[in-house]
Design a protein around this motif. Sequence first.
Motif, PDB file in Angstrom:
ATOM      1  N   ARG A 168       0.896  -1.245  -0.028  1.00 48.79           N
ATOM      2  CA  ARG A 168      -0.123   0.032   0.015  1.00 48.79           C
ATOM      3  C   ARG A 168       1.042   1.176   0.011  1.00 48.79           C
ATOM      4  O   ARG A 168       0.518   2.221  -0.718  1.00 48.79           O
ATOM      5  CB  ARG A 168      -1.069  -0.232   1.182  1.00 48.79           C
ATOM      6  CG  ARG A 168      -1.866   1.290   1.488  1.00 48.79           C
ATOM      7  CD  ARG A 168      -2.960   1.061   0.433  1.00 48.79           C
ATOM      8  NE  ARG A 168      -3.949   2.331   0.620  1.00 48.79           N
ATOM      9  CZ  ARG A 168      -4.993   2.143   1.067  1.00 48.79           C
ATOM     10  NH1 ARG A 168      -5.762   0.893   1.394  1.00 48.79           N
ATOM     11  NH2 ARG A 168      -5.933   3.322   1.152  1.00 48.79           N
ATOM     12  N   SER A 169       1.933   1.068   0.833  1.00 45.06           N
ATOM     13  CA  SER A 169       2.758   2.402   0.927  1.00 45.06           C
ATOM     14  C   SER A 169       3.706   2.650  -0.530  1.00 45.06           C
ATOM     15  O   SER A 169       3.638   3.730  -1.056  1.00 45.06           O
ATOM     16  CB  SER A 169       3.879   1.946   2.026  1.00 45.06           C
ATOM     17  OG  SER A 169       4.944   2.882   1.763  1.00 45.06           O
ATOM     18  N   VAL A 170       3.954   1.552  -1.126  1.00 44.30           N
ATOM     19  CA  VAL A 170       4.701   1.551  -2.479  1.00 44.30           C
ATOM     20  C   VAL A 170       3.437   2.210  -3.335  1.00 44.30           C
ATOM     21  O   VAL A 170       3.869   2.948  -4.328  1.00 44.30           O
ATOM     22  CB  VAL A 170       5.194   0.424  -2.869  1.00 44.30           C
ATOM     23  CG1 VAL A 170       5.851   0.578  -4.267  1.00 44.30           C
ATOM     24  CG2 VAL A 170       6.431   0.010  -1.901  1.00 44.30           C
ATOM     25  N   ALA A 171       2.410   1.667  -3.580  1.00 44.99           N
ATOM     26  CA  ALA A 171       1.471   2.008  -4.495  1.00 44.99           C
ATOM     27  C   ALA A 171       0.804   3.395  -4.169  1.00 44.99           C
ATOM     28  O   ALA A 171       0.707   4.272  -5.123  1.00 44.99           O
ATOM     29  CB  ALA A 171       0.075   1.240  -4.275  1.00 44.99           C
ATOM     30  N   GLU A 173       2.694   5.818  -2.854  1.00 52.06           N
ATOM     31  CA  GLU A 173       3.897   6.698  -3.365  1.00 52.06           C
ATOM     32  C   GLU A 173       3.786   6.880  -4.757  1.00 52.06           C
ATOM     33  O   GLU A 173       3.868   8.129  -5.540  1.00 52.06           O
ATOM     34  CB  GLU A 173       5.229   5.831  -2.825  1.00 52.06           C
ATOM     35  CG  GLU A 173       6.296   6.667  -3.138  1.00 52.06           C
ATOM     36  CD  GLU A 173       7.585   6.187  -2.667  1.00 52.06           C
ATOM     37  OE1 GLU A 173       8.650   5.964  -3.261  1.00 52.06           O
ATOM     38  OE2 GLU A 173       7.618   5.693  -1.594  1.00 52.06           O
ATOM     39  N   PHE A 174       3.445   5.844  -5.511  1.00 48.08           N
ATOM     40  CA  PHE A 174       3.356   5.937  -6.916  1.00 48.08           C
ATOM     41  C   PHE A 174       2.106   6.711  -7.517  1.00 48.08           C
ATOM     42  O   PHE A 174       2.325   7.706  -8.282  1.00 48.08           O
ATOM     43  CB  PHE A 174       3.225   4.655  -7.624  1.00 48.08           C
ATOM     44  CG  PHE A 174       2.966   4.395  -9.098  1.00 48.08           C
ATOM     45  CD1 PHE A 174       3.981   4.652  -9.961  1.00 48.08           C
ATOM     46  CD2 PHE A 174       1.594   4.347  -9.409  1.00 48.08           C
ATOM     47  CE1 PHE A 174       3.846   4.682 -11.262  1.00 48.08           C
ATOM     48  CE2 PHE A 174       1.397   4.341 -10.749  1.00 48.08           C
ATOM     49  CZ  PHE A 174       2.514   4.406 -11.912  1.00 48.08           C
ATOM     50  N   LEU A 175       0.945   6.571  -6.732  1.00 47.71           N
ATOM     51  CA  LEU A 175      -0.019   7.176  -6.989  1.00 47.71           C
ATOM     52  C   LEU A 175       0.100   8.775  -6.887  1.00 47.71           C
ATOM     53  O   LEU A 175      -0.502   9.493  -7.368  1.00 47.71           O
ATOM     54  CB  LEU A 175      -1.352   6.681  -6.233  1.00 47.71           C
ATOM     55  CG  LEU A 175      -1.734   4.998  -6.755  1.00 47.71           C
ATOM     56  CD1 LEU A 175      -2.770   4.610  -5.736  1.00 47.71           C
ATOM     57  CD2 LEU A 175      -2.488   5.327  -8.098  1.00 47.71           C
ATOM     58  N   ILE A 176       0.744   9.169  -5.788  1.00 48.30           N
ATOM     59  CA  ILE A 176       0.854  10.618  -5.378  1.00 48.30           C
ATOM     60  C   ILE A 176       1.757  11.214  -6.388  1.00 48.30           C
ATOM     61  O   ILE A 176       1.378  12.359  -6.804  1.00 48.30           O
ATOM     62  CB  ILE A 176       1.448  10.710  -4.095  1.00 48.30           C
ATOM     63  CG1 ILE A 176       0.371  10.360  -2.952  1.00 48.30           C
ATOM     64  CG2 ILE A 176       1.769  12.239  -3.605  1.00 48.30           C
ATOM     65  CD1 ILE A 176       0.702  10.322  -1.530  1.00 48.30           C
ATOM     66  N   LEU A 177       2.611  10.595  -7.019  1.00 49.48           N
ATOM     67  CA  LEU A 177       3.660  11.114  -7.914  1.00 49.48           C
ATOM     68  C   LEU A 177       2.844  11.103  -9.312  1.00 49.48           C
ATOM     69  O   LEU A 177       2.815  12.331  -9.942  1.00 49.48           O
ATOM     70  CB  LEU A 177       4.801  10.076  -8.149  1.00 49.48           C
ATOM     71  CG  LEU A 177       5.827  10.610  -9.198  1.00 49.48           C
ATOM     72  CD1 LEU A 177       6.521  11.847  -8.813  1.00 49.48           C
ATOM     73  CD2 LEU A 177       6.898   9.566  -9.389  1.00 49.48           C
ATOM     74  N   GLU A 178       2.032  10.116  -9.603  1.00 49.59           N
ATOM     75  CA  GLU A 178       1.438  10.102 -10.785  1.00 49.59           C
ATOM     76  C   GLU A 178       0.103  11.140 -10.928  1.00 49.59           C
ATOM     77  O   GLU A 178      -0.126  11.761 -11.919  1.00 49.59           O
ATOM     78  CB  GLU A 178       0.538   8.756 -11.287  1.00 49.59           C
ATOM     79  CG  GLU A 178       1.691   7.902 -11.686  1.00 49.59           C
ATOM     80  CD  GLU A 178       2.706   8.062 -12.783  1.00 49.59           C
ATOM     81  OE1 GLU A 178       1.994   8.295 -14.002  1.00 49.59           O
ATOM     82  OE2 GLU A 178       3.746   8.146 -12.571  1.00 49.59           O
ATOM     83  N   ASN A 179      -0.253  11.773  -9.744  1.00 46.33           N
ATOM     84  CA  ASN A 179      -1.403  12.475  -9.538  1.00 46.33           C
ATOM     85  C   ASN A 179      -1.110  13.842  -9.245  1.00 46.33           C
ATOM     86  O   ASN A 179      -1.932  14.721  -8.649  1.00 46.33           O
ATOM     87  CB  ASN A 179      -2.287  12.061  -8.826  1.00 46.33           C
ATOM     88  CG  ASN A 179      -3.219  10.701  -9.404  1.00 46.33           C
ATOM     89  OD1 ASN A 179      -4.084  10.834 -10.208  1.00 46.33           O
ATOM     90  ND2 ASN A 179      -3.097   9.765  -8.824  1.00 46.33           N
TER      91      ASN A 179
END
Length: 192
Positions: A168-171, A173-179
């Motif tokens: 969840r943490s990695v996901a 982190e990715f989602l925050i960067l992409e959004n």
Amino acid sequence: MAQHTMVPPKQSSTATTTFSDHEVITPENKLRKAINSKPVQPGEDDPVARAEKALADLSTEFSTWMNAECERLDTARRRVAAEGFTAAAKEALFHAAHDIKGEAATFGFPLVAPAAESLCRLIEHTPDVTRIPVKLVDQHVDAVRAIYRDYSRSDAKDVAATLTKRLRSVADEFLILENRDRPDVIEQIKGS
């Protein structure tokens, strides 16, 4: 002056059976109350009892069904790896993960649901799914399969919690960067 009336606490019909290495908690059956508030009379058809019996009869199949769902998720993952995130591949992966998320508790494997939910969130909240690293998809699918496979281990709950927390943490982190240009989505991601 307001009068206060003492209300007795609600009695729970939750039953707990303790074994040497685990506990089985059977929650209160609220279905009966939702259907009818009057008690079933002897000889009357009891739809709740019929549903409970049908569920108990099917419960021997739950492990087989959960295994089939994990295989379906793995097949969808392999399709994404082979084709990329085509509309059909994305849909197959999302639906396989979503079904596991929804069925895991019913099938007796609730610890599997958070990893499947994390994969759903990843697909739902990524603006351009083609940017989702296949390795991140693989980690989610492998986590679902591993949690299911090792469900009977005495430390399964701790392992599942650690694994899904990291996923969840990695996901996220990715989602925050992409959004990063979509603050409303970032708030939604952080809030869920």
